[in-house]
Design an enzyme around this catalytic site. Structure first.
Site, mmCIF file in Angstrom:
data_model
loop_
_atom_site.group_PDB
_atom_site.id
_atom_site.type_symbol
_atom_site.label_atom_id
_atom_site.label_comp_id
_atom_site.label_asym_id
_atom_site.label_seq_id
_atom_site.Cartn_x
_atom_site.Cartn_y
_atom_site.Cartn_z
ATOM 1 N N ASP A 1 56.682 -64.994 27.528
ATOM 2 C CA ASP A 1 57.857 -65.580 26.890
ATOM 3 C C ASP A 1 58.803 -66.064 27.984
ATOM 4 O O ASP A 1 59.333 -65.249 28.753
ATOM 5 C CB ASP A 1 58.580 -64.545 26.024
ATOM 6 C CG ASP A 1 57.792 -64.157 24.792
ATOM 7 O OD1 ASP A 1 57.310 -65.070 24.098
ATOM 8 O OD2 ASP A 1 57.647 -62.957 24.526
ATOM 9 N N ASP B 1 53.425 -63.393 16.017
ATOM 10 C CA ASP B 1 54.090 -62.829 17.191
ATOM 11 C C ASP B 1 55.370 -62.116 16.755
ATOM 12 O O ASP B 1 56.293 -62.743 16.237
ATOM 13 C CB ASP B 1 54.418 -63.969 18.167
ATOM 14 C CG ASP B 1 55.139 -63.498 19.425
ATOM 15 O OD1 ASP B 1 55.419 -62.293 19.553
ATOM 16 O OD2 ASP B 1 55.433 -64.354 20.278
#
Length: 229
Positions: free
Chosen positions: A39, A177
């Site tokens: 991320d 996710d």
């Protein structure tokens, strides 16, 4: 006759203890892992900055696992060529952050990576068929990036179910996710996920391989039951 569907696991390194990240990546390379997930945040699109781009470049020589990069940032286009050069294999950008998402996805593909579109929990599933020439996967966030221990939002799985019925998206992978754990894993699988991005539950109690084995055991059980039903 079809076999049992295979569901992939992408391990989110934002949840890893970064003081041991090199050792962890080597360990994950030996485990049953399909992707390493990064991320990359800007502190504006999301209220945090956990990982930067340098970690991608530094970890690339340590593993042959594909790098799955999730850009949680505004104006991501400028970073795409550098990420591919550093070793990114898949890059997801946010629908909310791209005024011209088809153009951005094309840039990812032209740079040499697979392109994905990500959707925040607050964003309804749009018609994505027009993105199909460049779109390889859709990432559905099932938690808000509001706190370190953000809860799983099961209502978001409806987007996966809707997306799998949307015309023109054959062959697109559905990625889930956020907050996935052994308890909600059967729900996620039943909704139609192809890829699971898992972070906190993999690194819980610092027993990575044991946690991975548990996830694979549950996956095998759920998929075997679904096939025999």
């Amino acid at each position: 006759m079809g076999g049992i569907k295979r569901i992939k696991i992408s391990v989110s390194l934002a949840a890893a203890p970064l003081d041991r990240v090199g050792e962890i990546v080597r360990s994950l390379t030996l485990g049953q892992v399909d992707y390493l997930h990064f991320d990359i945040e800007d502190g504006i699109f999301v209220p945090m900055i956990t990982l930067g781009t340098k970690i991608i470049q530094d970890l690339r020589p340590l593993t042959s696992l594909p790098f799955d990069v999730h850009l949680m940032m505004m104006n991501p286009e400028w970073l795409i060529p550098d990420l591919v050069r550093m070793g990114a294999n898949r890059i997801a950008v946010h629908y909310e952050a791209c005024p011209y998402p088809r153009r951005t996805l094309r840039k990812i593909v032209e740079a040499g990576a697979q392109a994905g579109i990500a959707l925040n929990p607050a964003t309804p599933l749009p018609d994505l068929a027009y993105l199909r020439p460049y779109l390889s996967f859709v990432l559905i966030l099932t938690s808000e990036p509001e706190m370190p221990d953000c809860p799983f939002l099961p209502a978001m799985l409806e987007k996966v179910r809707q997306g799998r019925r949307q015309p023109g998206l054959n062959g697109v992978e559905w990625v889930v996710d956020g907050g996935i754990n052994p308890q909600n894993l059967p729900q996620v699988v039943a909704a139609g996920a192809d890829v699971l991005v898992i972070g906190r539950a993999i690194f819980k109690d610092s027993t990575v391989q044991e946690n991975l084995r548990l996830f694979h055991h549950i996956l095998d059980k759920v998929l075997s039951h679904a096939t025999s039903a």
